[in-house]
Enzyme design. Structure first.
Site, PDB file in Angstrom:
ATOM      1  CB  ALA A 171      -0.892   0.011   1.237  1.00  0.00           C
ATOM      2  CE1 TYR A 183       1.522   7.092   5.232  1.00  0.00           C
ATOM      3  CE2 TYR A 183       1.138   8.875   3.676  1.00  0.00           C
ATOM      4  CZ  TYR A 183       0.804   7.623   4.172  1.00  0.00           C
ATOM      5  OH  TYR A 183      -0.234   6.920   3.616  1.00  0.00           O
ATOM      6  CE  LYS A 195       2.515   4.066   3.345  1.00  0.00           C
ATOM      7  NZ  LYS A 195       1.997   2.688   3.442  1.00  0.00           N
TER       8      LYS A 195
HETATM    9  P1  NAD Z   1      -5.065   3.207   9.616  1.00  0.00           P
HETATM   10  O1  NAD Z   1      -4.212   4.018  10.536  1.00  0.00           O
HETATM   11  O2  NAD Z   1      -6.520   3.132   9.891  1.00  0.00           O
HETATM   12  O3  NAD Z   1      -4.516   1.726   9.521  1.00  0.00           O
HETATM   13  C1  NAD Z   1      -3.149   1.390   9.639  1.00  0.00           C
HETATM   14  C2  NAD Z   1      -3.042   0.140  10.477  1.00  0.00           C
HETATM   15  O4  NAD Z   1      -1.657  -0.279  10.541  1.00  0.00           O
HETATM   16  C3  NAD Z   1      -3.502   0.358  11.919  1.00  0.00           C
HETATM   17  O5  NAD Z   1      -4.384  -0.681  12.297  1.00  0.00           O
HETATM   18  C4  NAD Z   1      -2.202   0.309  12.716  1.00  0.00           C
HETATM   19  O6  NAD Z   1      -2.404  -0.100  14.043  1.00  0.00           O
HETATM   20  C5  NAD Z   1      -1.378  -0.643  11.880  1.00  0.00           C
HETATM   21  N1  NAD Z   1       0.079  -0.517  12.064  1.00  0.00           N
HETATM   22  C6  NAD Z   1       0.837   0.600  11.921  1.00  0.00           C
HETATM   23  N2  NAD Z   1       2.134   0.323  12.145  1.00  0.00           N
HETATM   24  C7  NAD Z   1       2.197  -1.002  12.428  1.00  0.00           C
HETATM   25  C8  NAD Z   1       3.262  -1.897  12.734  1.00  0.00           C
HETATM   26  N3  NAD Z   1       4.537  -1.477  12.815  1.00  0.00           N
HETATM   27  N4  NAD Z   1       2.970  -3.194  12.954  1.00  0.00           N
HETATM   28  C9  NAD Z   1       1.694  -3.651  12.871  1.00  0.00           C
HETATM   29  N5  NAD Z   1       0.640  -2.849  12.581  1.00  0.00           N
HETATM   30  C10 NAD Z   1       0.888  -1.539  12.369  1.00  0.00           C
HETATM   31  O7  NAD Z   1      -4.803   3.790   8.154  1.00  0.00           O
HETATM   32  P2  NAD Z   1      -5.517   3.439   6.763  1.00  0.00           P
HETATM   33  O8  NAD Z   1      -6.115   4.667   6.246  1.00  0.00           O
HETATM   34  O9  NAD Z   1      -6.346   2.231   6.894  1.00  0.00           O
HETATM   35  O10 NAD Z   1      -4.252   3.121   5.854  1.00  0.00           O
HETATM   36  C11 NAD Z   1      -3.835   1.784   5.601  1.00  0.00           C
HETATM   37  C12 NAD Z   1      -2.693   1.786   4.598  1.00  0.00           C
HETATM   38  O11 NAD Z   1      -3.119   2.373   3.376  1.00  0.00           O
HETATM   39  C13 NAD Z   1      -1.481   2.562   5.070  1.00  0.00           C
HETATM   40  O12 NAD Z   1      -0.319   1.880   4.660  1.00  0.00           O
HETATM   41  C14 NAD Z   1      -1.605   3.876   4.329  1.00  0.00           C
HETATM   42  O13 NAD Z   1      -0.361   4.469   4.099  1.00  0.00           O
HETATM   43  C15 NAD Z   1      -2.256   3.438   3.035  1.00  0.00           C
HETATM   44  N6  NAD Z   1      -3.006   4.532   2.415  1.00  0.00           N
HETATM   45  C16 NAD Z   1      -4.224   4.904   2.908  1.00  0.00           C
HETATM   46  C17 NAD Z   1      -4.906   5.940   2.300  1.00  0.00           C
HETATM   47  C18 NAD Z   1      -6.267   6.392   2.797  1.00  0.00           C
HETATM   48  O14 NAD Z   1      -6.809   7.355   2.248  1.00  0.00           O
HETATM   49  N7  NAD Z   1      -6.874   5.752   3.771  1.00  0.00           N
HETATM   50  C19 NAD Z   1      -4.345   6.629   1.219  1.00  0.00           C
HETATM   51  C20 NAD Z   1      -3.093   6.239   0.781  1.00  0.00           C
HETATM   52  C21 NAD Z   1      -2.435   5.176   1.368  1.00  0.00           C
END
Ligand code: NAD
Length: 326
Positions: free
Chosen positions: A129, A160, A164
């Site tokens: 991701a 961040y 990435k």
């Molecule tokens: P979120 O914060 O709701 O979910 C991230 C999850 O990762 C959380 O449950 C957190 O506890 C877990 N986590 C973080 N570091 C960890 C580690 N070291 N070990 C185990 N678990 C860990 O965020 P989201 O919006 O669901 O994003 C999920 C992924 O998608 C991320 O990688 C983010 O960069 C990517 N992303 C999301 C969006 C968006 O709009 N939601 C956009 C671009 C990229």
């Protein structure tokens, strides 16, 4: 659309599975008949996001920090080793990654290394991701995958963005060095149920404020734009990428662009709220525009978003209303 009788995968490991996107991925994969191991350290995720899956015979929750090596060899219900690793662990909202700068960098680097090692060990397909933040404050609009981006490497958002970008480099090197079957999705802003009202991202913030009849805090003059995808569309795009043999990166997002001020006004109207708008200071390095070129995803994955902003926001407002009531 695959169903439980023809699952695309036998056993998927979803890192960050208790987060917003991860929990929707776990739910969809299980509904398709794929066993799921959800790996999460709960730094920003919540057990409540996967509470509806607890007790499902094909679901396992592994509390672990992916910056340390981890494994899921057997899988729930004796599913066997994983044939898919979705690496979604990472703090994702600016409020979270500014609060957890070192953990964000380590999850993007060490965590990606460990998730890749898991996929290599079991011969699984791996999907990273990544994010539209890889484009930084873009000078090309809309952003296509060939654009290299405009990131400030020492700005506050760099923990961040650069994590990435490093994750993308590591994933690409892994495929070349070890032949691991890897893919990279660059996700643009996604919203929907299970976001946290206080995670600092625009949609949950505006919805929370609108439902409380508080002023909606729009940063700057509100003319900066974002492209917002509803979570069901993003999940469908991610799983199409997983089922393909594309390496990517591939943009997954909704090209319908909206200014932050128009978004605030739309949410006020859809929520039937009496809130006003209050302008507040804009964060450093906040991108002025953001819009995906999704030609690649449309052509190679036969994917495009189908939930428009009115429908997606209405569903999200409904969930927040019910959730607050509960
Ligand atoms: P979120 O914060 O709701 O979910 C991230 C999850 O990762 C959380 O449950 C957190 O506890 C877990 N986590 C973080 N570091 C960890 C580690 N070291 N070990 C185990 N678990 C860990 O965020 P989201 O919006 O669901 O994003 C999920 C992924 O998608 C991320 O990688 C983010 O960069 C990517 N992303 C999301 C969006 C968006 O709009 N939601 C956009 C671009 C990229």
């Amino acid at each position: 659309m695959p169903d439980a009788s023809t699952p695309r995968f036998r056993h998927a490991v979803v890192t960050g599975g208790a987060g917003f996107l991860g929990s929707h991925l776990c739910t969809t994969l299980l509904a398709e008949g794929t066993a799921v191991t959800c790996v999460d350290d709960f730094c920003t995720g919540q057990a409540g996001n996967v509470a509806h899956l607890t007790g499902h015979p094909a679901f396992a929750l592994l509390p672990a920090d992916v910056t340390e090596p981890f494994d899921a060899p057997g899988g729930p219900g004796a599913a066997g080793p994983p044939d898919l690793v979705l690496h979604f662990a990472s703090p994702a909202s600016p409020a979270d990654y500014l609060r957890l700068p070192m953990h964000t960098l380590e999850t993007g680097s060490l965590g990606t290394r460990n998730a890749l090692a898991l996929a290599r060990r079991h011969g699984a397909r791996f999907v990273l991701a990544s994010t539209s933040e890889a484009y930084g404050d873009p000078q090309q609009h809309p952003q296509s995958e060939t654009y290299w981006g405009n990131v400030n490497p020492v700005g506050p958002r760099s923990v961040y963005d650069e994590a990435k970008r490093f994750g993308e480099a590591l994933t690409t090197a892994e495929a070349g060095a070890h032949g691991t079957d890897t893919g990279i999705v660059r996700l643009f802003n996604t919203y929907g149920p299970r976001m946290r009202g206080h995670d600092g991202r625009a949609v949950p913030t505006f919805v929370r404020q609108a439902l409380a009849d508080e002023p909606l805090t729009v940063t700057g003059d509100g003319r900066q734009t974002r492209s917002l995808a509803y979570v069901d569309d993003t999940v469908r795009g991610i799983l199409a990428m997983a089922a393909s043999d594309l390496r990517g990166p591939v943009n997954i997002g909704n090209p319908a662009e909206i200014t932050m001020l128009d978004l605030a006004r739309k949410i006020i109207a859809l929520a039937g709220s009496g809130s006003a708008v209050r302008f507040v200071e804009r964060p450093t390095d906040d991108p002025a525009v953001r819009c995906p070129d999704i030609t690649l995803a449309c052509g190679k994955l036969q994917w495009e978003p189908c939930v428009d902003a009115d429908e997606g926001l209405a569903r999200t407002i409904h969930w927040f209303r019910e959730h607050a009531a509960a």
